[in-house]
Design a protein around this motif. Structure first.
Motif, PDB file in Angstrom:
ATOM      1  N   PHE A   1       0.845  -1.198   0.000  1.00 56.78           N
ATOM      2  CA  PHE A   1       0.000   0.000   0.000  1.00 56.78           C
ATOM      3  C   PHE A   1       0.883   1.252   0.000  1.00 56.78           C
ATOM      4  O   PHE A   1       2.076   1.181   0.281  1.00 56.78           O
ATOM      5  CB  PHE A   1      -1.006   0.002   1.159  1.00 56.78           C
ATOM      6  CG  PHE A   1      -0.464  -0.295   2.527  1.00 56.78           C
ATOM      7  CD1 PHE A   1      -0.826  -1.457   3.181  1.00 56.78           C
ATOM      8  CD2 PHE A   1       0.384   0.600   3.178  1.00 56.78           C
ATOM      9  CE1 PHE A   1      -0.360  -1.730   4.455  1.00 56.78           C
ATOM     10  CE2 PHE A   1       0.860   0.338   4.451  1.00 56.78           C
ATOM     11  CZ  PHE A   1       0.489  -0.837   5.090  1.00 56.78           C
ATOM     12  N   GLY A   2       0.261   2.356  -0.387  1.00 59.81           N
ATOM     13  CA  GLY A   2       0.936   3.652  -0.303  1.00 59.81           C
ATOM     14  C   GLY A   2       1.972   3.940  -1.366  1.00 59.81           C
ATOM     15  O   GLY A   2       2.862   4.738  -1.152  1.00 59.81           O
ATOM     16  N   TYR A   3       1.844   3.299  -2.514  1.00 58.07           N
ATOM     17  CA  TYR A   3       2.821   3.579  -3.570  1.00 58.07           C
ATOM     18  C   TYR A   3       2.347   4.759  -4.417  1.00 58.07           C
ATOM     19  O   TYR A   3       1.341   4.676  -5.114  1.00 58.07           O
ATOM     20  CB  TYR A   3       3.033   2.321  -4.428  1.00 58.07           C
ATOM     21  CG  TYR A   3       3.931   2.533  -5.608  1.00 58.07           C
ATOM     22  CD1 TYR A   3       5.077   3.312  -5.495  1.00 58.07           C
ATOM     23  CD2 TYR A   3       3.635   1.959  -6.832  1.00 58.07           C
ATOM     24  CE1 TYR A   3       5.903   3.516  -6.582  1.00 58.07           C
ATOM     25  CE2 TYR A   3       4.456   2.160  -7.926  1.00 58.07           C
ATOM     26  CZ  TYR A   3       5.592   2.938  -7.792  1.00 58.07           C
ATOM     27  OH  TYR A   3       6.401   3.138  -8.874  1.00 58.07           O
ATOM     28  N   ALA A   4       3.090   5.883  -4.318  1.00 57.87           N
ATOM     29  CA  ALA A   4       2.648   7.157  -4.897  1.00 57.87           C
ATOM     30  C   ALA A   4       2.408   7.079  -6.401  1.00 57.87           C
ATOM     31  O   ALA A   4       1.493   7.729  -6.917  1.00 57.87           O
ATOM     32  CB  ALA A   4       3.669   8.233  -4.583  1.00 57.87           C
ATOM     33  N   ALA A   5       3.217   6.292  -7.119  1.00 56.79           N
ATOM     34  CA  ALA A   5       3.120   6.295  -8.582  1.00 56.79           C
ATOM     35  C   ALA A   5       1.918   5.497  -9.111  1.00 56.79           C
ATOM     36  O   ALA A   5       1.626   5.545 -10.298  1.00 56.79           O
ATOM     37  CB  ALA A   5       4.404   5.749  -9.181  1.00 56.79           C
ATOM     38  N   VAL A   6       1.226   4.793  -8.232  1.00 56.97           N
ATOM     39  CA  VAL A   6       0.038   4.051  -8.684  1.00 56.97           C
ATOM     40  C   VAL A   6      -1.136   5.027  -8.734  1.00 56.97           C
ATOM     41  O   VAL A   6      -1.284   5.874  -7.862  1.00 56.97           O
ATOM     42  CB  VAL A   6      -0.257   2.879  -7.700  1.00 56.97           C
ATOM     43  CG1 VAL A   6      -1.575   2.221  -8.012  1.00 56.97           C
ATOM     44  CG2 VAL A   6       0.865   1.856  -7.752  1.00 56.97           C
ATOM     45  N   SER A   7      -1.963   4.920  -9.781  1.00 55.29           N
ATOM     46  CA  SER A   7      -3.071   5.871  -9.946  1.00 55.29           C
ATOM     47  C   SER A   7      -4.066   5.775  -8.796  1.00 55.29           C
ATOM     48  O   SER A   7      -4.119   4.767  -8.089  1.00 55.29           O
ATOM     49  CB  SER A   7      -3.802   5.571 -11.244  1.00 55.29           C
ATOM     50  OG  SER A   7      -4.536   4.370 -11.093  1.00 55.29           O
ATOM     51  N   LYS A   8      -4.850   6.829  -8.624  1.00 52.12           N
ATOM     52  CA  LYS A   8      -5.837   6.873  -7.540  1.00 52.12           C
ATOM     53  C   LYS A   8      -6.825   5.721  -7.644  1.00 52.12           C
ATOM     54  O   LYS A   8      -7.166   5.075  -6.652  1.00 52.12           O
ATOM     55  CB  LYS A   8      -6.607   8.199  -7.598  1.00 52.12           C
ATOM     56  CG  LYS A   8      -6.261   9.116  -6.459  1.00 52.12           C
ATOM     57  CD  LYS A   8      -7.225  10.278  -6.411  1.00 52.12           C
ATOM     58  CE  LYS A   8      -6.917  11.107  -5.166  1.00 52.12           C
ATOM     59  NZ  LYS A   8      -7.567  12.384  -5.169  1.00 52.12           N
ATOM     60  N   THR A   9      -7.268   5.458  -8.866  1.00 55.49           N
ATOM     61  CA  THR A   9      -8.241   4.376  -9.078  1.00 55.49           C
ATOM     62  C   THR A   9      -7.621   3.045  -8.678  1.00 55.49           C
ATOM     63  O   THR A   9      -8.264   2.213  -8.043  1.00 55.49           O
ATOM     64  CB  THR A   9      -8.615   4.281 -10.582  1.00 55.49           C
ATOM     65  OG1 THR A   9      -8.444   5.556 -11.166  1.00 55.49           O
ATOM     66  CG2 THR A   9     -10.000   3.750 -10.776  1.00 55.49           C
ATOM     67  N   LYS A  10      -6.374   2.846  -9.057  1.00 53.85           N
ATOM     68  CA  LYS A  10      -5.708   1.587  -8.755  1.00 53.85           C
ATOM     69  C   LYS A  10      -5.498   1.442  -7.246  1.00 53.85           C
ATOM     70  O   LYS A  10      -5.702   0.378  -6.676  1.00 53.85           O
ATOM     71  CB  LYS A  10      -4.360   1.526  -9.482  1.00 53.85           C
ATOM     72  CG  LYS A  10      -3.955   0.106  -9.752  1.00 53.85           C
ATOM     73  CD  LYS A  10      -2.969   0.010 -10.880  1.00 53.85           C
ATOM     74  CE  LYS A  10      -2.965  -1.401 -11.444  1.00 53.85           C
ATOM     75  NZ  LYS A  10      -1.965  -1.591 -12.451  1.00 53.85           N
ATOM     76  N   LYS A  11      -5.122   2.562  -6.602  1.00 54.45           N
ATOM     77  CA  LYS A  11      -4.934   2.550  -5.150  1.00 54.45           C
ATOM     78  C   LYS A  11      -6.217   2.123  -4.470  1.00 54.45           C
ATOM     79  O   LYS A  11      -6.221   1.306  -3.565  1.00 54.45           O
ATOM     80  CB  LYS A  11      -4.556   3.952  -4.669  1.00 54.45           C
ATOM     81  CG  LYS A  11      -3.112   4.069  -4.302  1.00 54.45           C
ATOM     82  CD  LYS A  11      -2.873   5.405  -3.617  1.00 54.45           C
ATOM     83  CE  LYS A  11      -1.449   5.824  -3.829  1.00 54.45           C
ATOM     84  NZ  LYS A  11      -1.207   7.210  -3.534  1.00 54.45           N
ATOM     85  N   ALA A  12      -7.342   2.706  -4.934  1.00 50.32           N
ATOM     86  CA  ALA A  12      -8.641   2.392  -4.323  1.00 50.32           C
ATOM     87  C   ALA A  12      -8.980   0.928  -4.537  1.00 50.32           C
ATOM     88  O   ALA A  12      -9.457   0.257  -3.622  1.00 50.32           O
ATOM     89  CB  ALA A  12      -9.717   3.290  -4.921  1.00 50.32           C
TER      90      ALA A  12
END
Ligand code: GTP
Ligand code: MG
Length: 210
Positions: A79-90
């Motif tokens: 979790f918390g990887y900045a370069a992953v898009s918001k949608t992907k993070k969610a």
């Protein structure tokens, strides 16, 4: 515990497609690049079982490994990887949440924390979430070979002090290095002991009635 076998079973994004919950399971979670996949490989002494990378964001699915034909390891995305898009993070956090809340055979979550860093809010928040949900976990400090013993201990002390602001009791702690095998025996002993307490989920059995 001696490791006789460790094999890859499945990779997917849906907890319902994970292997049947008839064996005890341990999930590895933590920030991207903290060393989840490396620690799994070090525990089972198979260099490339779980895919690792110097770049964060390598593991993107729930990966199951079966050890000694007896217990599962679940390697999870960080979790918390900045370069992953918001949608992907969610979608990552939904996948992880659903898995943690619904996986019946989950014995313990190993929360990996980088021993080189001061407490990170995202780690503390995740630990608090596990506590609120009543999900059993331990804390595993990683990459202990990268700093001196004193510096590592200092970070662990600060981390535990931070936890004591909201927790009455501290969870069990392991200090590890995937590189040097530090903490390996302690973790395997913990798993062996915890395996003894496993009960198959009620109402589900592999053997058909006679
Ligand atoms: P994601 O799958 O991206 O979330 O990362 P991860 O947590 O699975 O991390 P991974 O195991 O892929 O390791 C990330 C990097 O840290 C790799 O370059 C590893 O070689 C390195 N690493 C992991 N554990 C250790 C350790 O104990 N010591 C040292 N020195 N390096 C480590
Ligand atoms: Mg990984």
């Amino acid at each position: 515990m001696q490791i006789d076998s460790a094999i890859f079973i499945t990779s997917n994004t849906d907890y319902q497609k994970c292997p049947p919950p008839f064996k005890p399971e341990y999930a590895f979670i933590g920030r991207s690049n903290v060393g989840k996949s490396s620690l799994i490989n070090s525990l089972v002494q198979k260099k490339d079982l779980a895919k690792t990378s110097a770049k964060p964001g390598k593991t993107q699915t729930i990966n199951h490994f079966l050890v000694n034909d007896k217990w599962y390891i679940a390697d999870l995305p960080g979790f918390g990887y900045a370069a992953v898009s918001k949608t992907k993070k969610a979608s990552f956090s939904l996948m992880i949440e659903e898995f943690m809340l619904n996986r019946e055979n989950l014995m313990c979550v190993f929360v990996l924390v980088d021993s080189r860093l001061e407490p990170q809010a995202i780690d503390v928040d995740f630990i608090d979430w596990l506590g609120r949900k009543g999900i059993p976990f331990v804390i595993v400090f990683t990459k202990a070979d990268k700093k001196g013993v004193v510096a590592v201990q200092k970070n662990i002390d600060v981390f535990t002090q931070t936890l004591l602001q909201t927790w009455e009791e501290l969870p069990q702690i392991f200090v590890t290095s995937a590189e040097k095998g530090l903490g390996r025996n302690e973790m395997l002993n913990f798993i062996a002991e915890t395996n003894k307490t496993f009960e198959k989920p009620i109402g589900k059995t592999l053997s058909k009635p006679k």
